[in-house]
Design an enzyme around this catalytic site. Sequence first.
Site, PDB file in Angstrom:
ATOM      1  N   ALA A 254       0.841  -1.200   0.000  1.00 48.98           N
ATOM      2  CA  ALA A 254       0.000   0.000   0.000  1.00 48.98           C
ATOM      3  C   ALA A 254       0.870   1.242   0.000  1.00 48.98           C
ATOM      4  O   ALA A 254       1.957   1.246   0.587  1.00 48.98           O
ATOM      5  CB  ALA A 254      -0.918   0.017   1.216  1.00 48.98           C
ATOM      6  N   ASP A 255       0.386   2.276  -0.658  1.00 50.21           N
ATOM      7  CA  ASP A 255       1.040   3.576  -0.601  1.00 50.21           C
ATOM      8  C   ASP A 255       0.341   4.506   0.377  1.00 50.21           C
ATOM      9  O   ASP A 255       0.951   5.427   0.907  1.00 50.21           O
ATOM     10  CB  ASP A 255       1.089   4.200  -1.992  1.00 50.21           C
TER      11      ASP A 255
END
Length: 385
Positions: A254-255
Site C-alpha cells: 500500500a502507498d
Amino acid sequence: MTLEAIRYSTGKLVIIDQLQLPYVEKYIEVPTSKDAWHAIKKMRVRGAPAIAIVAALALASELHTLMAHDKLSNRAEEVRLFIQEKLDYLVSSRPTAVNLSDAARKLAAHVSDHAEMPNSTGRAVAEAFIQAAEEMLAKDLKDNTNIGKYGAEWIIRNALAGGRSKATILTHCNTGSLATSGYGTALGVIRALASKNALAYAYCTETRPYNQGSRLTAYELVHENLPATLVTDSMVAALLAKAEAAVDAIVVGADRVAANGDTANKIGTYALAVLAKFHGVKFLVAAPLTTIDRSTKSGADIVIEERPASEVTTIKGAVETESSCDRIKLETVRIAAEGIHVWNPAFDVTPSALIDAIITERGVVERGTDGRYNFDGIFEDHSAF
C-alpha cells in the site's frame, strides 16, 4: 541472499538504480536532497517505505557533508528552517505515498524539539536529524520482518483450504527488498511463508505500465530461488478460475491506507480485489503503520499521482537476438499509435469492503462486527520513529 536496495553508512547513501533492473545491478550515490528528489521522481527508487528512507538518509548525508566542510550554520533555528525547507521539497517528489510525508512530519517535529532546547546549536539540530533518520532505517527492517511473520501466520490459519499445509500466493507490483529497507511487506509475507516451509507457489503480476512485477518482483523471486510464475495483469481472472492453480490469497502492499481502510496502491490493485471477491480468494494488504493515514477519512480524499504518457506508449528493455540477450544495451521502443491520448494514474483505490485484512508490524487488523476497520488499538503507544 536478500537484495539490498539501500546501502548506508553515516554520510554516504547508495541505492540500486531500479531503472536498470533486471538487466544491470548498478548502484548510484545519492549525496543530497536534490539527488534524492530526482531519484524518487524518476523512480530510480520506488516503494512507499523505501522512498521515505532514501529521502531522510539523503538529507542526513547532505547535513553530514555540510558539517564536515564547516558550511552549516551554528544557529539552531537556521538549521531547523533549512531542514524543513528540504523536507517540504522532498515530499513534493511523490505526493500519494504517505510514508514520505509522515516521515517528514515526524522528522520536522523532532528537529523542532531540539532547536528549542536551551543553548541548542545548528550542529546539535543536524545531528539529531541524522540520528533519527538512521533509526528509521533500522526500524523499517524490523517492522517488515514482523509484517511477514504476522501475515504468514494469518494465512496459515485463515486462507488454507482442504487441509493443505502450504499456501499459493499472488502478489502485485513490487513490495520486497527493493521497495523497503529490506525483506519487504507483501513480498515479505511470501518470504515468511517460505521460511516456515509453508509456501507452495507464488505468482507475480507484470504490473503494467511500469512493469515493476516483471522487472523487480520476478527478479527478487528468481534471486532467492522461490517457486514462482509471472503472469500479465489481464491473466489473473483466468488464473483464479483455474482449479489447479489453487490461489489461496492475494497479498499487496500500500502507498496510503485511509482511516476507513480504503487503500491506495499500484494501479491494477482494485481490479485484483474485485476478482478476489468474485472467486472467494482472500485479499490482504501488507503495510507498516506509517502507511496508515488516519487524517485521511476515506479513499475519496487520496490524491492520485498521474504519470507521463510515455510510460504507457513506450517500453524499455534489453536488446534480445536469437542467440543472446544483451544485458547492457537497453533500448526504448514505442508500442502505441502516435497521437493517441493516454490516461496514466499511478495508483487506484481499493474500497475497504474488498479487503479481508490489513497486516501491520503490530498484528493483523480485520473489519469489526460493524463491517468497518478501526485502527485505534493498533496505534496505541506508537512511537515517533
